[in-house]
Scaffold this motif. Structure first.
Motif, PDB file in Angstrom:
ATOM      1  N   THR A 159      10.776  57.067  10.877  1.00 43.40           N
ATOM      2  CA  THR A 159      10.361  56.526   9.582  1.00 43.40           C
ATOM      3  C   THR A 159      11.127  55.266   9.193  1.00 43.40           C
ATOM      4  O   THR A 159      10.629  54.463   8.416  1.00 43.40           O
ATOM      5  CB  THR A 159      10.524  57.584   8.476  1.00 43.40           C
ATOM      6  N   GLU A 160      12.340  55.082   9.718  1.00 38.40           N
ATOM      7  CA  GLU A 160      13.118  53.888   9.380  1.00 38.40           C
ATOM      8  C   GLU A 160      12.618  52.654  10.126  1.00 38.40           C
ATOM      9  O   GLU A 160      12.956  51.536   9.773  1.00 38.40           O
ATOM     10  CB  GLU A 160      14.605  54.098   9.722  1.00 38.40           C
ATOM     11  N   ALA A 161      11.831  52.833  11.172  1.00 35.58           N
ATOM     12  CA  ALA A 161      11.267  51.727  11.939  1.00 35.58           C
ATOM     13  C   ALA A 161       9.867  51.434  11.404  1.00 35.58           C
ATOM     14  O   ALA A 161       9.169  52.344  10.943  1.00 35.58           O
ATOM     15  CB  ALA A 161      11.211  52.083  13.409  1.00 35.58           C
TER      16      ALA A 161
ATOM     17  N   THR B 229      18.599  47.923  12.546  1.00 36.73           N
ATOM     18  CA  THR B 229      19.552  46.937  13.058  1.00 36.73           C
ATOM     19  C   THR B 229      18.943  45.943  14.043  1.00 36.73           C
ATOM     20  O   THR B 229      19.628  45.017  14.461  1.00 36.73           O
ATOM     21  CB  THR B 229      20.731  47.636  13.778  1.00 36.73           C
ATOM     22  N   ARG B 230      17.676  46.112  14.417  1.00 32.77           N
ATOM     23  CA  ARG B 230      17.069  45.212  15.401  1.00 32.77           C
ATOM     24  C   ARG B 230      15.668  44.817  14.980  1.00 32.77           C
ATOM     25  O   ARG B 230      14.999  45.518  14.229  1.00 32.77           O
ATOM     26  CB  ARG B 230      17.002  45.883  16.763  1.00 32.77           C
ATOM     27  N   LYS B 231      15.235  43.679  15.511  1.00 33.13           N
ATOM     28  CA  LYS B 231      13.875  43.214  15.308  1.00 33.13           C
ATOM     29  C   LYS B 231      13.297  42.896  16.683  1.00 33.13           C
ATOM     30  O   LYS B 231      13.938  42.237  17.487  1.00 33.13           O
ATOM     31  CB  LYS B 231      13.872  41.970  14.423  1.00 33.13           C
TER      32      LYS B 231
ATOM     33  N   GLU C  91      14.066  40.859  21.854  1.00 33.33           N
ATOM     34  CA  GLU C  91      14.874  41.681  20.948  1.00 33.33           C
ATOM     35  C   GLU C  91      15.879  40.794  20.230  1.00 33.33           C
ATOM     36  O   GLU C  91      16.507  39.947  20.828  1.00 33.33           O
ATOM     37  CB  GLU C  91      15.574  42.745  21.779  1.00 33.33           C
ATOM     38  N   GLU C  92      16.034  41.036  18.933  1.00 39.02           N
ATOM     39  CA  GLU C  92      16.968  40.251  18.134  1.00 39.02           C
ATOM     40  C   GLU C  92      17.762  41.191  17.240  1.00 39.02           C
ATOM     41  O   GLU C  92      17.198  42.058  16.575  1.00 39.02           O
ATOM     42  CB  GLU C  92      16.150  39.263  17.273  1.00 39.02           C
ATOM     43  N   ASN C  93      19.088  41.043  17.234  1.00 36.44           N
ATOM     44  CA  ASN C  93      19.919  41.850  16.322  1.00 36.44           C
ATOM     45  C   ASN C  93      19.811  41.298  14.917  1.00 36.44           C
ATOM     46  O   ASN C  93      19.684  40.102  14.716  1.00 36.44           O
ATOM     47  CB  ASN C  93      21.384  41.829  16.770  1.00 36.44           C
TER      48      ASN C  93
END
Length: 147
Positions: free
Chosen positions: A95-97, A125-127, A144-146
């Protein structure tokens, strides 16, 4: 007579040690939760992309259309816009994503969508950027990007 020393912990020492342990746990639990969400999201994203590759190859070999629908924290594979997705064709992320922008891709017999697209996917914490290129065989790449 020799005086015998008591080798036990005092109450103050026990309270201090318990306080340090609880403080360590309080600080570590949110990081452990974020790590779990990131791991589950990455595994689910890998599963979705394997299913995409399967559907892409299936569309090249046979007729028909499949729609990949990205919304909230789910990805659904549907045969048409009007039919609901079966439970086994639905991939649910933690659910947090989430997918901040709802999009859909249509794969037809030529294996191409209407045009190349980038799907955004966020965890705490990531995109992730899933870039569908469609030129050169329906390829995609995940960046991937922090945060």
């Amino acid at each position: 007579m020799k005086k015998q020393l008591n080798k036990a912990f005092t109450l103050l020492e026990m309270v201090f040690v318990l306080m340090l342990i609880s403080l360590s746990l309080i600080l570590a639990i949110p990081y452990a939760h974020q790590a779990r969400v990131n791991y589950e999201s990455k595994v689910m994203l890998h599963n979705v992309m394997q299913r995409y590759e399967y559907e892409y190859k299936k569309r090249i070999l046979s007729e028909g259309t499949v729609i990949m629908e990205f919304s909230k924290n789910t990805v659904k594979f549907k045969l048409s816009a009007s039919t609901p997705a079966k439970p086994e064709d639905t991939y649910t992320f933690p659910t947090e994503a989430r997918f901040p922008v709802y999009r859909s891709l249509t794969l037809n017999q030529s294996g191409k969508s209407v045009d190349p697209q980038t799907i955004y996917f966020e965890t705490p914490t990531r995109k992730y950027f899933i870039v569908f290129q469609f030129v050169g065989g329906g390829s995609y790449k995940i960046e991937e990007e922090n945060r």
